[in-house]
Design a protein around this motif. Structure first.
Motif, PDB file in Angstrom:
ATOM      1  N   TYR A 140       0.819  -1.204   0.000  1.00 20.86           N
ATOM      2  CA  TYR A 140       0.000   0.000   0.000  1.00 20.86           C
ATOM      3  C   TYR A 140       0.861   1.266   0.000  1.00 20.86           C
ATOM      4  O   TYR A 140       0.571   2.230  -0.712  1.00 20.86           O
ATOM      5  CB  TYR A 140      -0.935   0.014   1.213  1.00 20.86           C
ATOM      6  CG  TYR A 140      -2.217  -0.760   1.010  1.00 20.86           C
ATOM      7  CD1 TYR A 140      -2.985  -0.572  -0.127  1.00 20.86           C
ATOM      8  CD2 TYR A 140      -2.667  -1.678   1.966  1.00 20.86           C
ATOM      9  CE1 TYR A 140      -4.170  -1.277  -0.327  1.00 20.86           C
ATOM     10  CE2 TYR A 140      -3.837  -2.388   1.776  1.00 20.86           C
ATOM     11  CZ  TYR A 140      -4.589  -2.182   0.631  1.00 20.86           C
ATOM     12  OH  TYR A 140      -5.757  -2.883   0.425  1.00 20.86           O
ATOM     13  N   ASN A 158     -11.558  -2.924  -0.284  1.00 15.04           N
ATOM     14  CA  ASN A 158     -11.106  -3.308   1.062  1.00 15.04           C
ATOM     15  C   ASN A 158     -11.546  -2.320   2.137  1.00 15.04           C
ATOM     16  O   ASN A 158     -11.529  -2.646   3.325  1.00 15.04           O
ATOM     17  CB  ASN A 158      -9.580  -3.434   1.083  1.00 15.04           C
ATOM     18  CG  ASN A 158      -9.097  -4.640   0.296  1.00 15.04           C
ATOM     19  OD1 ASN A 158      -9.854  -5.579   0.079  1.00 15.04           O
ATOM     20  ND2 ASN A 158      -7.856  -4.607  -0.142  1.00 15.04           N
ATOM     21  N   SER A 200      -8.303  -1.779  -3.723  1.00 17.28           N
ATOM     22  CA  SER A 200      -8.098  -1.098  -2.442  1.00 17.28           C
ATOM     23  C   SER A 200      -9.400  -0.491  -1.932  1.00 17.28           C
ATOM     24  O   SER A 200      -9.702  -0.562  -0.734  1.00 17.28           O
ATOM     25  CB  SER A 200      -7.042  -0.002  -2.587  1.00 17.28           C
ATOM     26  OG  SER A 200      -5.814  -0.539  -3.017  1.00 17.28           O
TER      27      SER A 200
END
Length: 214
Positions: free
Chosen positions: A60, A143, A140
Protein backbone atom coordinates in the motif's frame (compact mmCIF):
# COMPACT_ATOMS: atom_id res chain seq x y z
CA UNK A 1 31.18 18.38 -24.02
CA UNK A 2 27.83 17.58 -22.44
CA UNK A 3 24.23 18.32 -23.39
CA UNK A 4 21.48 18.59 -20.76
CA UNK A 5 18.95 15.84 -21.39
CA UNK A 6 16.88 15.44 -18.21
CA UNK A 7 15.86 17.90 -15.50
CA UNK A 8 16.11 17.06 -11.79
CA UNK A 9 12.34 16.54 -11.63
CA UNK A 10 12.48 14.01 -14.47
CA UNK A 11 15.34 12.10 -12.86
CA UNK A 12 13.67 11.97 -9.44
CA UNK A 13 10.42 10.85 -11.06
CA UNK A 14 12.21 8.10 -12.96
CA UNK A 15 13.96 6.66 -9.90
CA UNK A 16 10.95 6.95 -7.60
CA UNK A 17 8.79 5.06 -10.09
CA UNK A 18 11.52 2.45 -10.52
CA UNK A 19 12.09 1.84 -6.80
CA UNK A 20 8.43 1.94 -5.81
CA UNK A 21 7.62 -0.33 -8.77
CA UNK A 22 10.19 -2.89 -7.62
CA UNK A 23 8.78 -2.77 -4.07
CA UNK A 24 5.28 -3.23 -5.49
CA UNK A 25 6.36 -6.34 -7.38
CA UNK A 26 8.20 -7.76 -4.38
CA UNK A 27 5.35 -7.15 -1.93
CA UNK A 28 2.73 -8.25 -4.45
CA UNK A 29 4.36 -11.63 -5.04
CA UNK A 30 4.80 -11.96 -1.27
CA UNK A 31 1.01 -11.97 -0.84
CA UNK A 32 0.41 -14.95 -3.13
CA UNK A 33 2.23 -16.36 -0.93
CA UNK A 34 5.41 -17.86 -2.30
CA UNK A 35 8.43 -16.65 -0.33
CA UNK A 36 8.16 -19.29 2.41
CA UNK A 37 7.56 -22.02 -0.16
CA UNK A 38 10.62 -21.11 -2.21
CA UNK A 39 12.86 -20.32 0.78
CA UNK A 40 13.15 -16.60 0.08
CA UNK A 41 12.64 -16.15 3.83
CA UNK A 42 15.99 -17.86 4.41
CA UNK A 43 17.85 -15.08 2.61
CA UNK A 44 19.48 -12.84 5.26
CA UNK A 45 17.28 -9.84 5.95
CA UNK A 46 14.17 -11.26 4.26
CA UNK A 47 12.73 -13.41 7.03
CA UNK A 48 9.82 -10.96 7.22
CA UNK A 49 8.86 -11.40 3.56
CA UNK A 50 6.34 -14.17 4.30
CA UNK A 51 4.42 -11.99 6.79
CA UNK A 52 1.22 -11.11 4.93
CA UNK A 53 0.44 -8.07 7.08
CA UNK A 54 3.88 -6.55 6.52
CA UNK A 55 3.91 -7.17 2.78
CA UNK A 56 0.39 -5.70 2.53
CA UNK A 57 1.49 -2.51 4.30
CA UNK A 58 4.57 -2.30 2.08
CA UNK A 59 2.36 -2.81 -0.98
CA UNK A 60 0.00 0.00 0.00
CA UNK A 61 2.80 2.44 0.86
CA UNK A 62 4.66 1.65 -2.37
CA UNK A 63 1.42 1.96 -4.35
CA UNK A 64 0.73 5.38 -2.84
CA UNK A 65 4.20 6.63 -3.82
CA UNK A 66 3.99 4.99 -7.26
CA UNK A 67 0.59 6.50 -8.04
CA UNK A 68 1.50 9.96 -6.75
CA UNK A 69 4.68 10.09 -8.82
CA UNK A 70 2.91 8.88 -11.96
CA UNK A 71 0.27 11.61 -11.54
CA UNK A 72 3.04 14.17 -10.99
CA UNK A 73 4.81 12.93 -14.14
CA UNK A 74 1.69 13.37 -16.25
CA UNK A 75 0.78 16.80 -14.85
CA UNK A 76 4.38 18.05 -14.96
CA UNK A 77 4.88 17.31 -18.66
CA UNK A 78 1.35 18.34 -19.61
CA UNK A 79 1.78 21.78 -18.05
CA UNK A 80 5.20 22.19 -19.69
CA UNK A 81 3.78 20.91 -23.01
CA UNK A 82 6.58 18.35 -23.30
CA UNK A 83 5.33 15.54 -25.54
CA UNK A 84 8.55 14.32 -27.19
CA UNK A 85 8.17 10.87 -25.60
CA UNK A 86 4.72 10.22 -27.10
CA UNK A 87 4.54 7.83 -30.09
CA UNK A 88 4.27 9.22 -33.60
CA UNK A 89 3.17 7.87 -36.95
CA UNK A 90 5.83 5.59 -38.40
CA UNK A 91 7.41 4.75 -35.03
CA UNK A 92 6.75 1.03 -35.36
CA UNK A 93 8.68 0.80 -38.62
CA UNK A 94 11.53 2.93 -37.27
CA UNK A 95 11.56 0.83 -34.10
CA UNK A 96 12.25 -2.28 -36.17
CA UNK A 97 15.12 -0.51 -37.92
CA UNK A 98 16.43 0.69 -34.58
CA UNK A 99 16.36 -2.80 -33.04
CA UNK A 100 18.14 -4.27 -36.07
CA UNK A 101 20.78 -1.54 -35.82
CA UNK A 102 21.42 -2.59 -32.20
CA UNK A 103 22.62 -5.93 -33.58
CA UNK A 104 24.66 -4.34 -36.34
CA UNK A 105 22.05 -5.02 -39.00
CA UNK A 106 21.48 -1.83 -40.92
CA UNK A 107 21.73 1.85 -40.16
CA UNK A 108 20.02 3.45 -37.20
CA UNK A 109 17.42 6.07 -38.21
CA UNK A 110 18.03 9.72 -37.40
CA UNK A 111 16.41 10.34 -34.04
CA UNK A 112 14.94 13.19 -32.06
CA UNK A 113 15.38 13.41 -28.27
CA UNK A 114 13.83 9.95 -27.96
CA UNK A 115 14.24 7.13 -30.42
CA UNK A 116 11.15 5.64 -32.05
CA UNK A 117 11.52 2.41 -30.09
CA UNK A 118 11.78 4.41 -26.85
CA UNK A 119 8.50 6.16 -27.63
CA UNK A 120 6.78 2.85 -28.41
CA UNK A 121 8.11 1.25 -25.22
CA UNK A 122 7.00 4.29 -23.22
CA UNK A 123 3.46 3.87 -24.55
CA UNK A 124 3.44 0.17 -23.63
CA UNK A 125 4.87 0.72 -20.15
CA UNK A 126 2.58 3.73 -19.62
CA UNK A 127 -0.54 1.79 -20.61
CA UNK A 128 0.46 -1.11 -18.36
CA UNK A 129 1.07 1.28 -15.48
CA UNK A 130 -2.34 2.93 -15.84
CA UNK A 131 -4.08 -0.47 -15.85
CA UNK A 132 -2.17 -1.46 -12.71
CA UNK A 133 -3.13 1.77 -10.95
CA UNK A 134 -6.78 1.52 -11.99
CA UNK A 135 -7.24 -2.11 -10.94
CA UNK A 136 -5.20 -1.53 -7.79
CA UNK A 137 -7.40 1.40 -6.75
CA UNK A 138 -10.53 -0.68 -7.29
CA UNK A 139 -9.12 -3.54 -5.19
CA UNK A 140 -8.10 -1.10 -2.44
CA UNK A 141 -11.43 0.74 -2.47
CA UNK A 142 -13.21 -2.57 -2.03
CA UNK A 143 -11.11 -3.31 1.06
CA UNK A 144 -12.40 -0.12 2.70
CA UNK A 145 -15.78 -1.78 2.98
CA UNK A 146 -17.54 1.36 1.80
CA UNK A 147 -19.03 -0.32 -1.26
CA UNK A 148 -20.10 -3.77 -2.36
CA UNK A 149 -18.74 -4.89 -5.72
CA UNK A 150 -19.90 -7.85 -7.75
CA UNK A 151 -17.60 -10.80 -6.86
CA UNK A 152 -17.13 -11.61 -10.55
CA UNK A 153 -15.88 -8.05 -11.22
CA UNK A 154 -13.50 -8.33 -8.27
CA UNK A 155 -12.23 -11.68 -9.53
CA UNK A 156 -11.53 -10.32 -13.00
CA UNK A 157 -9.97 -7.20 -11.50
CA UNK A 158 -7.61 -9.39 -9.47
CA UNK A 159 -6.73 -11.46 -12.56
CA UNK A 160 -6.04 -8.38 -14.67
CA UNK A 161 -4.01 -6.76 -11.88
CA UNK A 162 -1.86 -9.88 -11.50
CA UNK A 163 -1.37 -10.39 -15.24
CA UNK A 164 -0.40 -6.76 -15.83
CA UNK A 165 1.87 -6.92 -12.79
CA UNK A 166 3.77 -9.74 -14.47
CA UNK A 167 3.84 -7.79 -17.75
CA UNK A 168 5.21 -4.79 -15.87
CA UNK A 169 7.93 -6.99 -14.36
CA UNK A 170 8.95 -8.32 -17.79
CA UNK A 171 9.01 -4.79 -19.21
CA UNK A 172 11.18 -3.64 -16.30
CA UNK A 173 13.61 -6.50 -16.90
CA UNK A 174 13.70 -5.73 -20.63
CA UNK A 175 14.30 -2.04 -19.88
CA UNK A 176 17.31 -2.87 -17.71
CA UNK A 177 18.58 -5.52 -20.14
CA UNK A 178 18.51 -2.99 -23.01
CA UNK A 179 21.16 -0.99 -21.16
CA UNK A 180 23.59 -3.89 -21.61
CA UNK A 181 23.89 -2.94 -25.27
CA UNK A 182 26.89 -0.74 -25.93
CA UNK A 183 24.80 1.77 -27.87
CA UNK A 184 22.57 2.39 -24.84
CA UNK A 185 25.11 2.51 -22.01
CA UNK A 186 25.81 6.27 -22.32
CA UNK A 187 22.15 6.84 -21.41
CA UNK A 188 22.73 5.53 -17.87
CA UNK A 189 24.70 8.57 -16.59
CA UNK A 190 22.06 10.88 -18.05
CA UNK A 191 19.50 9.52 -15.58
CA UNK A 192 21.88 10.39 -12.74
CA UNK A 193 23.56 13.63 -13.78
CA UNK A 194 20.96 14.79 -16.30
CA UNK A 195 23.62 15.27 -18.97
CA UNK A 196 24.67 13.23 -21.97
CA UNK A 197 27.83 13.21 -24.04
CA UNK A 198 27.35 15.55 -26.98
CA UNK A 199 29.20 13.24 -29.36
CA UNK A 200 26.79 10.44 -28.47
CA UNK A 201 23.85 12.79 -29.02
CA UNK A 202 25.20 13.81 -32.43
CA UNK A 203 25.38 10.18 -33.49
CA UNK A 204 22.11 8.88 -31.98
CA UNK A 205 19.94 11.98 -31.61
CA UNK A 206 21.04 14.33 -34.38
CA UNK A 207 17.54 15.72 -34.99
CA UNK A 208 17.29 16.62 -31.30
CA UNK A 209 20.46 18.70 -31.53
CA UNK A 210 18.95 20.40 -34.56
CA UNK A 211 16.00 21.50 -32.42
CA UNK A 212 13.45 18.78 -33.19
CA UNK A 213 11.57 16.76 -30.57
CA UNK A 214 12.55 18.80 -27.54
Amino acid sequence: MKRVRHSLAVRLTHWLIAFSGILLLFSGFGQMPMYARYNVVKIPGLAWSSDYALTLILHYVSAAVFTAVVVFHLVYHLRREEFAILPKRGDLGESVRGVLAMFGLGQEPENEKFQAKQRVIYAIIGSTTLVLIGTGLLKSYKNLGAIIIDPMILQWTAYIHTIFGMIFMLLLIAHVAALLFKSHRPLIPSMITGKIDRQYAEHHHSRWLDGEGK
